[in-house]
Design an enzyme around this catalytic site. Structure first.
Site, PDB file in Angstrom:
ATOM      1  CB  CYS A 190      12.968   8.547   8.500  1.00 16.56           C
ATOM      2  SG  CYS A 190      13.894   7.373   7.506  1.00 16.56           S
ATOM      3  CD  GLU A 218      12.464   4.292   8.924  1.00 19.97           C
ATOM      4  OE1 GLU A 218      12.300   5.354   9.572  1.00 19.97           O
ATOM      5  OE2 GLU A 218      12.428   4.226   7.692  1.00 19.97           O
ATOM      6  CB  THR A 227       0.716   6.062  11.393  1.00 17.36           C
ATOM      7  OG1 THR A 227       0.194   7.364  11.135  1.00 17.36           O
ATOM      8  CG2 THR A 227       0.036   5.060  10.476  1.00 17.36           C
ATOM      9  NE  ARG A 279      19.919  11.948   2.321  1.00 20.50           N
ATOM     10  CZ  ARG A 279      19.480  10.707   2.585  1.00 20.50           C
ATOM     11  NH1 ARG A 279      19.206   9.878   1.587  1.00 20.50           N
ATOM     12  NH2 ARG A 279      19.327  10.302   3.818  1.00 20.50           N
ATOM     13  CB  SER A 296       4.044   9.273  11.844  1.00 23.40           C
ATOM     14  OG  SER A 296       2.771   8.661  11.964  1.00 23.40           O
ATOM     15  CB  ALA A 312       2.609   7.495   0.577  1.00 23.55           C
ATOM     16  CD  GLU A 313      -2.005   9.490   1.799  1.00 22.12           C
ATOM     17  OE1 GLU A 313      -1.960  10.314   2.732  1.00 22.12           O
ATOM     18  OE2 GLU A 313      -1.740   8.277   1.940  1.00 22.12           O
ATOM     19  CE  LYS A 367      -1.511   2.981   2.495  1.00 18.52           C
ATOM     20  NZ  LYS A 367      -1.637   4.272   1.766  1.00 18.52           N
TER      21      LYS A 367
END
Length: 511
Positions: free
Chosen positions: A316, A282, A264, A310, A261, A206-207, A204
């Site tokens: 992250c 992660e 989430t 960057r 995140s 990311a939107e 899935k």
């Protein structure tokens, strides 16, 4: 207040007007076969009842409309993956290795087009997007090799009539939920390991960035990855919770891997707990970047530029808090400002010479601007940047006089904000660096060998860069401690996240 205004005028980054990027038309210019807008389930391209827009964050222009899948399509993908698992796991490690290698070679062949897709859907400057595609392909190459190294053990038995064997077997269907900031690499880092181990997957994406995932599906199909082994279920922000719940609760799913995140991640952990799934995550970070008095300042500045700016600060492992020892504080800040003036240029990622693209959306830019406002209201000084641009642009910003009470040191920024905290002693720096409930990456610069060992061991992070601002490579383990996640990705350890150990006791043997 007057001196503050003069300071900002004197040190403001050279005028770079992102409004041109908002007005100019840029062409994706990619082969139509790589720009897919349907879900990829069981080896077939499938439409949904509705679709959702994918926008260029630099200009706001529509790139494509993509199938907006819901729980029904997610369940269909899980079922396909479960069915395919029973044949995929029976393929030899050599056969899986060859298919992953073929997929890797196709990524290399189409690297320029894949990079343009990354740039247009997430805003990343084209040279960085090319770097991501190379990094992404590297995981397929690495795991095509690791597929043949899933060794078990023969354990010396305490009994004469028995043999003890420990076998490595794939766990089953893996749900792969990925972020927008590395829309290609975050998929292959997980999927390469899963497929090498003998698992099948449902991705899935990311939107904001489904096109990279669908382009990977197209190449997987061309590489001969069997139907049902690799599935992609795109969906809008509105449908993400429902789709995510299916992928984390369906009894046929054995493993969940998520990058995103911490908040989430905790929700997905709760979903996965009911059926006791294997989980790797992660999650968020708040990386410290420490410059000690003994540091080579030119190398420290180069490390800071790479680590902070960057992907316009949207990684992250971006350094979030810059701690600089008093003896070199002023010199470091001066050199850093000069480097920012010389090296940073805002604009559309497809424009030659651009190093700083937009943030993923206007909300992200507003968060950075809010952190700047908070810091200034508490006494910080703006030495470079500090202003919102049009749309989702934010000027690269350098702050000094920062304290640990400011939001920019407490929250993960995910943007081009570089706050500098002055410190006096090593113990003070470590106390500040470790005063957080997350621990993904940390960096420090020092030429004192004893200090290097002390600090590297004392930092409460899963990864440490010593005199280096860029960490990631397929050969190394990637993962955090505290609330930054569970498990590792990459390296020889990444494939273990998709395997379980089966103990076989072979008895009744003649002594």
């Amino acid at each position: 207040m007057g001196s503050f205004c003069l300071l900002r005028t004197r040190f403001l980054l050279r005028p770079l007007v992102p409004s041109a990027a908002m007005q100019r038309t840029y062409s994706l210019d990619v082969s139509p076969e790589l720009v897919r807008n349907q879900a990829y389930i069981d080896g077939r391209w499938i439409s949904a009842a509705a679709d959702f827009p994918v926008l260029d964050p630099a200009s706001g222009a529509l790139i494509a409309r993509v199938a907006d899948c819901g729980p029904a399509e997610a369940k269909q993908a899980v079922d396909a993956a479960y069915k395919a698992f029973h044949t995929w796991k029976q393929q030899t490690a050599k056969e899986r290795s060859d298919l992953l290698r073929r997929w890797y070679e196709l990524m290399v062949k189409h690297k320029d087009e894949l990079a343009r897709i990354v740039t247009f859907e997430c805003g990343k400057p084209l040279p960085e997007a090319l770097g991501e595609v190379g990094y992404s392909a590297g995981f397929l190459e690495w795991y095509s090799e690791e597929a043949r190294r899933c060794y078990g053990d023969v354990v010396p038995s305490p009994f004469r009539d028995r043999k003890i064997l420990l076998l490595k077997q794939p766990v089953g269907v893996a749900s792969i939920i990925t972020p927008w900031n590395f829309p290609s690499a975050m998929i292959t880092r997980k999927v390469g390991a899963a497929l090498a181990a003998g698992c099948t997957v449902v991705v899935k994406p990311a939107e904001d960035t489904p096109l990279s995932a669908l382009a990977l599906a197209q190449l997987a199909d061309q590489a001969g990855i069997p139907a049902g082994v690799f599935n992609v279920v795109p969906c809008s922000r509105e449908k993400t919770p429902a789709v995510g719940e299916v992928l984390c609760t369906d009894p046929l799913v054995a493993k969940v891997s998520f990058t995103g995140s911490t908040a989430t991640g905790k929700i997905l952990l709760r979903h996965a707990a009911d059926t006791v799934k294997k989980v790797s995550m992660e999650l968020g970070g708040n990386a410290p970047f420490i410059v000690f008095n003994s540091a080579d300042l030119d190398k420290a500045v180069a490390g800071a530029m790479g680590s902070k700016f960057r992907n316009t600060g949207q990684t992250c492992v971006c350094s979030n808090r810059f701690l600089v020892q008093s003896g070199v504080h002023d010199a470091f800040v001066e050199k850093l400002g000069v480097a920012m003036d010389a090296q940073l240029r805002m604009g559309h990622g497809a424009e030659p010479g651009v190093t700083q693209g937009p943030l993923i959306n206007a909300r992200a830019a507003e968060k950075v601007a809010h952190q700047v406002e908070d810091a200034v209201s508490r006494g910080a000084r703006v030495l470079r940047g500090g202003k919102r641009g049009e749309g989702s642009y934010m000027e690269p910003t350098l702050l000094t006089g920062v304290t640990t009470e400011m939001l920019c040191t407490k929250e993960e920024t995910f943007g081009p904000l570089l706050p500098v905290i002055r410190f006096n002693t090593e113990s003070e720096a470590l106390a500040i660096a470790n005063a957080t409930d997350v621990g993904l990456a940390g960096y420090f610069f020092s030429q004192d060998v004893s200090q290097i060992w002390r600090v590297a061991e004392a930092l409460e992070t899963g990864m440490v860069g010593v005199n280096e601002g860029l960490l990631s490579t397929p050969e190394a383990a990637f993962g955090g401690v505290k609330q930054s996640g569970l498990g590792s990705e990459g390296s020889k350890y990444g494939i273990q996240e998709y395997l379980h150990v089966k103990y076989m006791c072979f008895g009744g043997l003649e002594a």
